[in-house]
Design an enzyme around this catalytic site. Structure first.
Site, PDB file in Angstrom:
ATOM      1  N   TYR A  31       0.852  -1.192   0.000  1.00 42.01           N
ATOM      2  CA  TYR A  31       0.000   0.000   0.000  1.00 42.01           C
ATOM      3  C   TYR A  31       0.885   1.238   0.000  1.00 42.01           C
ATOM      4  O   TYR A  31       1.838   1.331   0.787  1.00 42.01           O
ATOM      5  CB  TYR A  31      -0.903   0.011   1.243  1.00 42.01           C
ATOM      6  N   ASP A  73       9.302   2.733   1.035  1.00 42.19           N
ATOM      7  CA  ASP A  73       8.148   3.343   1.686  1.00 42.19           C
ATOM      8  C   ASP A  73       8.179   2.908   3.142  1.00 42.19           C
ATOM      9  O   ASP A  73       7.708   1.834   3.504  1.00 42.19           O
ATOM     10  CB  ASP A  73       6.858   2.906   0.992  1.00 42.19           C
ATOM     11  N   LYS A  77       3.681   8.364  10.055  1.00 41.82           N
ATOM     12  CA  LYS A  77       3.205   7.612  11.225  1.00 41.82           C
ATOM     13  C   LYS A  77       4.057   7.786  12.493  1.00 41.82           C
ATOM     14  O   LYS A  77       3.989   8.804  13.139  1.00 41.82           O
ATOM     15  CB  LYS A  77       3.053   6.141  10.851  1.00 41.82           C
TER      16      LYS A  77
END
Ligand code: PMP
Length: 426
Positions: A143, A235, A263
């Site tokens: 993702y 990522d 995050k």
């Protein structure tokens, strides 16, 4: 199962649906229980109906210091007394950039943003500008945000298609979907396509399956990227500041050209970052490549980044989080076995994955096709009913705030939830 029909959450949900589509502000939350929370502290969440939960969702990963960490809160509160957004420069953005480069060791320059999605877009654009090529190799099940070029729905045999009505399928066609953890597959793609600008990968596949890279895999990606003149992008939106202070690049000792963070980096504040080699990143500095954002490097964002990364560096909770998670993985396996549930648990302690499967290790996205996601979704709702808050898609995150009392309560609650789930299935 036990959600009381007229709980305060249920009433708020009915009201929300009048003005907020589906009652939620992120489609990721549609399928989860529409529980309303009043507060979070440490590893606990408290809902508006007075129930407490041990939290293993952690806001989808960011709350690595737990909820409402005092020092982080007070550092941000103190910073915003002097304003929130200047639309110009301030010292903390220099301090934050220096600090993250020092911690991560490999990047020379960074650009702050607000969400992982947009920093991924900046990375891909920069890679295209650098190489003059347009497509990128990406991996099945990974993702990278919800934009038209990256949002994908995956078939069990690795076909990638738009995951949303209204999504431009020709944008998604820029991606070359490839199985993960298989270097030969990447080599073949690079040999077959001469228009590849970048390889983008989650360095640990934490969005699906908590799958770790095979020995030598990330090193192999590095070599292939060099051999074919392609930009290697990690990522690290989930892995950064979570699987080690320096993220996956540090844990596995492999240096990308660019990496995206978010995050855990600001422990709950909305901050993302693109980090990279100076020669690439200077394309933003020269104005040649556009990267903009009203809220980039706001006073909150830089204060939160500085504070969270300082706390993580000083406290160094990684071994503790990993040990807590490994013990929990064992206990979840044990409890599932006692209740006759065929649960498979794998991953790293600080982020692991629980699924109903045939017990064989899950090594790539196609292996996940053997798991029963609908059944796990039901189990996650029973866990919530018993005060253990987890994501419906199988990932469990551990924070620096989880302690022995949280462990003890979790084990009791997990066991009760598994017993009830097994009873209902009989
Ligand atoms: N990349 C990865 C690996 C992610 O897990 C996510 C979010 N779960 C994103 C990018 C997108 O980040 P955001 O939700 O902050 O836009």
């Amino acid at each position: 199962m036990s959600t009381v029909i007229d709980s305060i959450s249920a009433r708020l949900d009915r009201r929300a649906r009048q003005h907020v589509p589906g009652g939620v502000n992120s489609n990721v939350r549609l399928a989860a229980p529409h529980t309303y929370f009043e507060r979070g502290v440490g590893a606990r969440l408290f809902d508006v109906d007075g129930r407490d939960y041990v939290d293993y969702l952690l806001g989808q990963g960011p709350n690595i210091l737990g909820h409402a960490p005092e020092k982080l809160q007070s550092d941000v509160a103190q910073a915003v007394r002097r304003g929130m957004l200047y639309g110009a420069q301030h010292e903390a953005e220099v301090l934050a950039a220096e600090q993250v480069c020092e911690i991560l060791e490999w990047p020379e320059m960074v650009r702050f943003g607000v969400s992982g999605t947009e920093s991924v877009q900046a990375a891909l654009r920069l890679a295209r500008a650098e190489t003059g090529r347009r497509r990128f190799i990406r991996f099945e099940g990974h993702y990278h945000g919800w934009l038209d070029t990256t949002l994908a729905s995956w078939s069990p045999d690795g076909e990638c298609s738009p995951a949303s009505a209204g999504q431009l399928s020709d944008h998604l066609a820029e991606a070359i979907p490839t199985p993960w953890n298989d270097l030969e597959a990447v080599r073949l793609q690079l040999e077959q396509h001469d228009d590849v600008a970048a390889i983008i990968t989650e360095p640990v596949m934490l969005n699906a399956g908590s799958i770790v890279p095979r020995d030598g895999y990330l090193e192999g990606l590095r070599e292939l990227a060099d051999a074919f003149g392609v930009v290697l992008i990690f990522d690290e939106v989930i892995t950064g500041f979570r699987v080690a202070l320096g993220g996956a690049a540090q844990r596995y000792g492999v240096t990308p050209d660019l990496a995206v963070y978010g995050k855990a980096m600001a422990a709950g504040w909305p901050v993302s970052m693109l980090a990279g080699r100076a020669d690439l990143m200077e394309r933003f500095g020269s104005g040649e490549v556009n990267h903009s954002g009203t809220f980039n490097a706001s006073v909150m964002a830089t204060a939160a980044t500085l504070s969270a990364t300082t706390i993580l560096r000083e406290d160094d909770p990684y071994a503790r989080m990993e040990a807590y998670g490994e013990r929990l993985m064992d206990e979840v396996r044990g409890s599932a076995a006692r209740h006759g549930l065929g649960l498979h648990v794998q991953g790293l302690g600080m982020a692991f994955h629980v699924s109903f499967s045939d017990g064989k290790a899950i090594c790539d996205y196609r292996d996940l096709g053997r798991t029963d996601t609908e059944r796990y979704g039901r189990l996650s709702r029973v866990l919530a009913d018993h005060g253990v808050w987890v994501a419906g898609r199988g990932v469990w995150y551990v924070s620096a705030a989880h302690d022995e009392r949280d462990m003890a309560d979790t084990l009791t609650r997990v066991d009760q939830a598994f017993a009830e789930f097994a009873r209902h299935e009989r």
